[in-house]
Design a protein around this motif. Structure first.
Motif, PDB file in Angstrom:
ATOM      1  N   THR A 158     -65.839  38.571  10.680  1.00  0.00           N
ATOM      2  CA  THR A 158     -64.374  38.535  10.652  1.00  0.00           C
ATOM      3  C   THR A 158     -63.853  37.998   9.327  1.00  0.00           C
ATOM      4  N   ALA A 162     -61.727  40.140   6.522  1.00  0.00           N
ATOM      5  CA  ALA A 162     -60.383  39.706   6.147  1.00  0.00           C
ATOM      6  C   ALA A 162     -60.275  39.516   4.644  1.00  0.00           C
ATOM      7  N   ALA A 213     -57.486  34.898  10.270  1.00  0.00           N
ATOM      8  CA  ALA A 213     -58.347  35.812  11.017  1.00  0.00           C
ATOM      9  C   ALA A 213     -59.422  35.090  11.828  1.00  0.00           C
ATOM     10  N   VAL A 214     -59.857  33.932  11.368  1.00  0.00           N
ATOM     11  CA  VAL A 214     -60.956  33.218  12.016  1.00  0.00           C
ATOM     12  C   VAL A 214     -60.411  32.276  13.077  1.00  0.00           C
ATOM     13  N   GLU A 215     -61.050  32.284  14.209  1.00  0.00           N
ATOM     14  CA  GLU A 215     -60.601  31.445  15.326  1.00  0.00           C
ATOM     15  C   GLU A 215     -60.606  29.967  14.931  1.00  0.00           C
TER      16      GLU A 215
END
Length: 231
Positions: A158, A162, A213-215
């Protein structure tokens, strides 16, 4: 005991060390809040290109921290051995003809270096120290810069996807390990930028894209290892 793989592993380790040393210093881009760095080799390529029209021929070029009593801490963890945020100093040797005053050539070269550092890269440069090392009989002809040495990596995951989607990112790279390095609450991305985009602006955009984008919205650091001119 020596195994058949021993020499191959040694060769790989040596190549990795050479790649790391070839980057030069890891210079801060922008200020403490920007969380971005650029390899000295990449910055020098841009500065040499900018100097080509000044009437001077650049020799040795070095970018180092300017003298500062207090160095602020970066907002995010930087790459290994990276310089902390703070003003920089450019030191350069140059050759020129005596057909115009040397101080005029030096002034033109200094202006070209300062402009490129600020407008094309985003380096905070406080000083430019120049030294004449040779007088030339003929006007210099700018030599074309060799293409940047880019170790491209696939945008895996991810964070990589991104970062790769940000305008001005030419590719992710893998000189200091994987292109994307994860730590608890933190991500470091390594990449090459396009020469027609300001490096700091691209790095800021990458930081925002990856964090979104990253949790968990981690902190993000960016290392630019090359600046590549588009064909």
């Amino acid at each position: 005991m020596t195994t058949a793989e021993g020499p191959h592993r040694a060769d790989g380790w040596t190549a990795a060390v050479r790649q790391r040393l070839g980057l030069g210093r890891l210079l801060p881009l922008g200020g403490p809040a920007d969380g971005s760095w650029i390899a000295e080799r990449a910055a020098a390529t841009v500065l040499r290109d900018a100097a080509a029209g000044s009437g001077a021929v650049l020799g040795k070029l070095r970018i180092a921290p300017a003298v500062e009593e207090h160095t602020p801490e970066p907002a995010v963890p930087g790459p290994p051995s990276a310089l902390p945020p703070g003003p920089l100093r450019i030191e350069a040797d140059f050759a020129s003809t005596a057909r115009r005053p040397l101080h005029a050539t030096a002034d033109a070269l200094r202006a070209a270096l300062l402009t490129a550092a600020a407008q094309r890269l985003g380096l905070v440069v406080d000083e430019v120290d120049l030294r004449v090392t040779e007088l030339l009989e003929e006007e210099p002809r700018p030599a074309p810069e060799p293409p940047a040495d880019v170790r491209a990596a696939e945008p895996d995951g991810t964070a990589g996807a991104a970062a790769a989607g940000v305008p001005g990112v030419m590719s992710l790279t893998h000189v200091l390990g994987g292109a994307v390095q994860h730590a608890p609450g933190h991500v470091r991305v390594e990449l090459a930028t396009a020469g027609d985009h300001r490096a700091l602006d691209v790095a800021r955009a990458v930081r925002g894209a990856v964090a979104g984008a990253v949790e968990g919205r981690p902190t993000v650091a960016v290392l630019i290892t090359a600046v590549v001119e588009r064909n």
